[in-house]
Design an enzyme around this catalytic site. Structure first.
Site, PDB file in Angstrom:
ATOM      1  N   ASP A  15       9.209  -2.022-127.226  1.00 32.47           N
ATOM      2  CA  ASP A  15       8.783  -2.865-126.117  1.00 32.47           C
ATOM      3  C   ASP A  15       7.408  -3.412-126.525  1.00 32.47           C
ATOM      4  O   ASP A  15       6.773  -2.880-127.436  1.00 32.47           O
ATOM      5  CB  ASP A  15       8.703  -2.000-124.843  1.00 32.47           C
ATOM      6  CG  ASP A  15       8.023  -2.718-123.700  1.00 32.47           C
ATOM      7  OD1 ASP A  15       8.427  -3.853-123.394  1.00 32.47           O
ATOM      8  OD2 ASP A  15       7.088  -2.142-123.112  1.00 32.47           O
ATOM      9  N   MET A  16       6.930  -4.464-125.850  1.00 28.66           N
ATOM     10  CA  MET A  16       5.634  -5.033-126.222  1.00 28.66           C
ATOM     11  C   MET A  16       4.520  -4.624-125.259  1.00 28.66           C
ATOM     12  O   MET A  16       3.584  -3.927-125.630  1.00 28.66           O
ATOM     13  CB  MET A  16       5.734  -6.568-126.293  1.00 28.66           C
ATOM     14  CG  MET A  16       4.430  -7.233-126.716  1.00 28.66           C
ATOM     15  SD  MET A  16       4.542  -9.043-126.773  1.00 28.66           S
ATOM     16  CE  MET A  16       4.607  -9.431-125.022  1.00 28.66           C
ATOM     17  N   ASP A  17       4.625  -5.080-124.001  1.00 33.71           N
ATOM     18  CA  ASP A  17       3.553  -4.857-123.022  1.00 33.71           C
ATOM     19  C   ASP A  17       3.422  -3.375-122.674  1.00 33.71           C
ATOM     20  O   ASP A  17       4.369  -2.771-122.164  1.00 33.71           O
ATOM     21  CB  ASP A  17       3.831  -5.646-121.738  1.00 33.71           C
ATOM     22  CG  ASP A  17       3.829  -7.151-121.981  1.00 33.71           C
ATOM     23  OD1 ASP A  17       2.760  -7.669-122.308  1.00 33.71           O
ATOM     24  OD2 ASP A  17       4.893  -7.786-121.856  1.00 33.71           O
ATOM     25  N   ASP A 171       7.263   2.211-122.404  1.00 33.39           N
ATOM     26  CA  ASP A 171       6.208   2.828-121.590  1.00 33.39           C
ATOM     27  C   ASP A 171       6.548   2.850-120.110  1.00 33.39           C
ATOM     28  O   ASP A 171       5.771   3.351-119.307  1.00 33.39           O
ATOM     29  CB  ASP A 171       4.875   2.084-121.783  1.00 33.39           C
ATOM     30  CG  ASP A 171       4.905   0.695-121.171  1.00 33.39           C
ATOM     31  OD1 ASP A 171       3.999   0.367-120.385  1.00 33.39           O
ATOM     32  OD2 ASP A 171       5.843  -0.058-121.473  1.00 33.39           O
TER      33      ASP A 171
END
Length: 199
Positions: A15-17, A171
């Site tokens: 995932d990025m954010d 996250d």
């Protein structure tokens, strides 16, 4: 280095954010400005729990939660523009970037994010991560977003790997649900540490 054994996997999907880049404070500031502008209640913890969902879908949740009828397209465009105009979008998160760096060239690496494609590519390039990736799947590329598995299944497909050959880094609870729905093990970023959640 962490004690999780990644030898069984051929692909790593991040995932990025909030996972690779600590963009959450900037996102929350943009949501605060949007809430002020369009006059809806700003609940940081609740909005944070929807991390991984595209902005226009979060607006549908805001409408449902508060009995409002805001136009998701107009309001989410304001939020995304506000976010894009910010100077500082966040530092890279070391625990996940160490893993990414350590397997560069040995495993296939993808990002599966709830951000729109133009925003995701810009942030990944700015953080120096984009050039290290074999695939990027964004909210623009799938119909059904997290907690549905589509983002991670498409990432595996673009890496030419099966779901069982990939592990996801996330996250948020929505992201973990999406990983498990895809039939993939999940590693959660929790207080700067990596915690293994098998499927």
């Amino acid at each position: 280095m962490n004690t999780i054994d990644f030898s069984a996997y051929k692909g790593l999907i991040f995932d990025m954010d909030g996972t690779l880049i600590d963009t959450m404070p900037a996102h929350m500031a943009a949501w605060q400005a949007t809430a002020d502008r369009f006059n809806f209640p700003f609940h940081q913890d609740w909005l944070h729990s929807l991390g991984g969902m595209p902005s226009f879908k979060i607006l549908s949740e805001v409408n449902r939660e508060h009995g409002l009828s805001l136009d998701p397209k107009i309001v989410s465009r304001f939020k995304m523009d506000t976010f894009a105009e910010m100077e500082e979008h966040g530092e890279i998160i070391s625990c996940t970037n160490i893993v990414l760096e350590s397997f560069l060239g040995n495993k296939k690496i993808a990002v599966g994010t709830g951000s729109q494609r133009d925003c995701a590519l810009r942030l990944l390039a700015k953080a120096g991560i984009l050039s290290k990736l074999d695939a990027v799947v964004t909210a623009t590329d799938v119909e059904r977003h997290k907690p549905f598995p589509d983002t991670f299944l498409l990432a595996a497909e673009q890496l030419c790997l099966g779901a069982d050959e990939c592990v996801v880094f996330e996250d948020t609870e929505l992201g973990k649900q999406a990983a498990h729905a895809a039939g993939m093990d999940c590693v959660m970023v929790e207080s700067g540490k990596l915690i293994f959640h098998p499927k």
